[in-house]
Enzyme design. Structure first.
Site, PDB file in Angstrom:
ATOM      1  N   ASN A   9       0.872  -1.177   0.000  1.00 34.76           N
ATOM      2  CA  ASN A   9       0.000   0.000   0.000  1.00 34.76           C
ATOM      3  C   ASN A   9       0.908   1.226   0.000  1.00 34.76           C
ATOM      4  O   ASN A   9       1.446   1.600   1.038  1.00 34.76           O
ATOM      5  CB  ASN A   9      -0.897  -0.011   1.250  1.00 34.76           C
ATOM      6  CG  ASN A   9      -1.758   1.238   1.313  1.00 34.76           C
ATOM      7  OD1 ASN A   9      -1.876   1.971   0.332  1.00 34.76           O
ATOM      8  ND2 ASN A   9      -2.358   1.484   2.474  1.00 34.76           N
ATOM      9  N   LYS A  11       0.085   4.210  -0.390  1.00 35.80           N
ATOM     10  CA  LYS A  11      -0.611   5.400   0.123  1.00 35.80           C
ATOM     11  C   LYS A  11      -0.316   6.603  -0.784  1.00 35.80           C
ATOM     12  O   LYS A  11      -0.137   6.427  -1.987  1.00 35.80           O
ATOM     13  CB  LYS A  11      -0.214   5.689   1.572  1.00 35.80           C
ATOM     14  CG  LYS A  11      -0.283   4.469   2.472  1.00 35.80           C
ATOM     15  CD  LYS A  11      -0.181   4.806   3.919  1.00 35.80           C
ATOM     16  CE  LYS A  11      -0.040   3.533   4.728  1.00 35.80           C
ATOM     17  NZ  LYS A  11      -0.321   3.707   6.138  1.00 35.80           N
ATOM     18  N   HIS A  97      -9.756   1.137   4.168  1.00 38.08           N
ATOM     19  CA  HIS A  97      -8.526   1.344   4.940  1.00 38.08           C
ATOM     20  C   HIS A  97      -8.837   2.281   6.105  1.00 38.08           C
ATOM     21  O   HIS A  97      -9.657   3.190   5.984  1.00 38.08           O
ATOM     22  CB  HIS A  97      -7.435   1.946   4.037  1.00 38.08           C
ATOM     23  CG  HIS A  97      -6.092   1.905   4.691  1.00 38.08           C
ATOM     24  ND1 HIS A  97      -5.702   2.835   5.630  1.00 38.08           N
ATOM     25  CD2 HIS A  97      -5.056   1.038   4.564  1.00 38.08           C
ATOM     26  CE1 HIS A  97      -4.476   2.540   6.041  1.00 38.08           C
ATOM     27  NE2 HIS A  97      -4.063   1.447   5.415  1.00 38.08           N
ATOM     28  N   GLU A  99      -7.357   4.711   7.249  1.00 37.76           N
ATOM     29  CA  GLU A  99      -7.161   6.142   6.948  1.00 37.76           C
ATOM     30  C   GLU A  99      -8.382   6.697   6.216  1.00 37.76           C
ATOM     31  O   GLU A  99      -8.761   7.847   6.415  1.00 37.76           O
ATOM     32  CB  GLU A  99      -5.868   6.325   6.136  1.00 37.76           C
ATOM     33  CG  GLU A  99      -4.641   6.098   7.017  1.00 37.76           C
ATOM     34  CD  GLU A  99      -3.432   5.522   6.306  1.00 37.76           C
ATOM     35  OE1 GLU A  99      -3.353   5.595   5.071  1.00 37.76           O
ATOM     36  OE2 GLU A  99      -2.552   4.977   7.015  1.00 37.76           O
ATOM     37  N   GLU A 169      -6.091  -4.949  10.221  1.00 38.01           N
ATOM     38  CA  GLU A 169      -5.054  -3.962  10.490  1.00 38.01           C
ATOM     39  C   GLU A 169      -5.372  -3.219  11.781  1.00 38.01           C
ATOM     40  O   GLU A 169      -6.163  -2.260  11.779  1.00 38.01           O
ATOM     41  CB  GLU A 169      -4.990  -2.944   9.348  1.00 38.01           C
ATOM     42  CG  GLU A 169      -4.692  -3.555   8.001  1.00 38.01           C
ATOM     43  CD  GLU A 169      -4.025  -2.542   7.080  1.00 38.01           C
ATOM     44  OE1 GLU A 169      -2.917  -2.822   6.636  1.00 38.01           O
ATOM     45  OE2 GLU A 169      -4.617  -1.466   6.840  1.00 38.01           O
ATOM     46  N   GLY A 175       1.795   2.183  10.722  1.00 35.53           N
ATOM     47  CA  GLY A 175       2.725   3.307  10.585  1.00 35.53           C
ATOM     48  C   GLY A 175       3.370   3.717  11.902  1.00 35.53           C
ATOM     49  O   GLY A 175       3.986   4.773  11.989  1.00 35.53           O
ATOM     50  N   SER A 215       2.809  -2.299  10.378  1.00 31.43           N
ATOM     51  CA  SER A 215       4.259  -2.318  10.585  1.00 31.43           C
ATOM     52  C   SER A 215       4.917  -3.655  10.237  1.00 31.43           C
ATOM     53  O   SER A 215       5.864  -4.087  10.906  1.00 31.43           O
ATOM     54  CB  SER A 215       4.609  -1.887  12.012  1.00 31.43           C
ATOM     55  OG  SER A 215       4.150  -0.570  12.249  1.00 31.43           O
TER      56      SER A 215
HETATM   57  C1  PEP Z   1      -1.073   0.107   5.764  1.00 28.05           C
HETATM   58  O1  PEP Z   1      -0.892   1.131   5.140  1.00 28.05           O
HETATM   59  O2  PEP Z   1      -2.081  -0.556   5.538  1.00 28.05           O
HETATM   60  C2  PEP Z   1      -0.085  -0.278   6.776  1.00 28.05           C
HETATM   61  C3  PEP Z   1      -0.256  -1.394   7.419  1.00 28.05           C
HETATM   62  O3  PEP Z   1       0.972   0.563   6.963  1.00 28.05           O
HETATM   63  P1  PEP Z   1       2.358   0.205   7.708  1.00 28.05           P
HETATM   64  O4  PEP Z   1       2.842  -1.093   7.150  1.00 28.05           O
HETATM   65  O5  PEP Z   1       3.260   1.356   7.401  1.00 28.05           O
HETATM   66  O6  PEP Z   1       2.042   0.090   9.177  1.00 28.05           O
END
Ligand code: PEP
Length: 253
Positions: A9, A11, A97, A99, A169, A175, A215
C-alpha cells in the site's frame, strides 16, 4: 485453497519517477511465486495505468487501486469508479482502509456499497478492518471487528463473500513501528475466521484470505505470515523500499 498475498500500500507517496524505479527494481528481482501466492501493488490513482503496463501480465503480480467510489459514474468530482478500474484491467481494490475510515468518515454501511459495486465489476476487494488503541485497551477488539464484518460483508451470499480478501489492520500498529505480536495476529485472524464460519460455514471461511497489516517489515514478515490463519500482509511503509518488499513477498508461506 485460499491465496497467500503480499500487498503493497503505497498510500499518497512517491513521484512518478520514483514509483517507476521501485516497480522496476521489484519486478526485476528473482522472485518465484507458486500458483497460490500473489504480489499486489496498491498504487496512487495517477500511476495505475503505468503500473499496469509495467507489470506486463507478469504471472501472480497485480495492481490494485487504493480506493473506489460507490457509484458507477456521474457527477462525483475527484472520485474513481470501478468501471474505470475495470477499463484499465485493474483487478484489485483496497476498501475501508483505516485512513479512509478516519479522515474521510467512511462508515461500515458506505463500505458495504463500495464492496457491492466492486464485486459487480469483478474487481477483488481487499477489505480492511481493525480496532483503534482505545478498543484494544478495553479488550473489546473482537466485538469491534466482528461488527465491521457484519455491517459491511454479511449481506453477501456465500459465493460472493469468498471473492473478498480481508486485511486485519489494528490501527495502533499502522505506521507506528509497533507490530502486533504473531500471537495477537493469529488470535484475531482465528476469531475472524470463526465469525465467517459461524455465518457461512467452515469451508467458506477457510477459502477467504485474511492478511495482517501493521508495521510488517522484512524482519518480522516470516514469523507473522507463518501463523496458520495469517495469509500474508498489507504493507505500508516497508513496501516503499524494494529490498524490504522483495523480502516480504519471499516470506509468504
Ligand atoms: C497500511 O498502510 O495498511 C499499513 C499497514 O501501513 P504500515 O505497514 O506502514 O504500518
Amino acid at each position: 485453497m485460499r491465496k497467500q498475498i503480499a500487498a503493497a500500500n503505497w498510500k499518497m507517496n512517491l513521484t512518478v519517477d520514483k514509483a517507476e524505479v521501485l516497480l522496476d527494481n521489484i519486478l526485476s528481482a528473482d522472485i518465484s511465486l507458486s500458483s497460490d501466492q500473489l504480489a499486489v501493488f496498491a498504487v496512487p490513482s495517477p500511476y495505475l495505468q503505468l503500473a499496469q503496463q509495467k507489470l506486463n501480465n507478469k504471472e501472480n503480480f497485480y495492481i490494485a487501486a487504493q480506493n473506489c467510489y460507490s457509484k458507477k459514474s456521474g457527477a462525483y468530482t475527484g472520485e474513481v469508479s470501478v468501471e474505470m478500474l475495470q477499463s484499465l484491467n485493474i483487478q484489485y481494490v483496497v476498501i475501508g482502509h483505516s485512513e479512509r475510515r478516519e479522515y474521510f468518515q467512511e462508515s461500515n454501511a458506505f463500505l458495504a456499497e463500495k464492496l457491492n459495486i466492486a464485486l459487480e465489476y469483478n474487481i477483488t476487494p481487499i477489505f480492511c478492518c481493525g480496532e483503534p488503541l482505545s478498543i484494544r485497551d478495553a479488550q473489546t477488539q473482537n466485538e469491534f471487528v466482528s461488527t465491521q464484518l457484519e455491517e459491511s460483508l454479511f449481506h453477501f451470499s456465500a459465493d460472493d463473500v469468498q471473492k473478498i480478501a480481508i486485511a486485519y489492520e489494528p490501527i495502533w500498529a499502522i505506521g507506528t513501528g509497533k507490530t502486533a505480536t504473531s500471537e495477537q495476529a493469529q488470535e484475531m485472524h482465528a476469531h475472524l475466521r470463526k465469525v465467517l464460519a459461524d455465518k457461512y460455514g467452515k469451508d467458506v471461511a477457510d477459502n477467504i484470505s485474511i492478511l495482517y497489516g501493521g508495521s510488517v517489515k522484512a524482519s518480522n514478515a516470516k514469523e507473522i505470515f507463518s501463523q496458520p490463519d495469517v495469509d500474508g500482509g498489507l504493507v505500508g511503509g516497508a513496501s516503499l523500499l524494494a529490498d524490504e518488499f522483495i523480502a516480504i513477498i519471499k516470506s509468504l508461506k
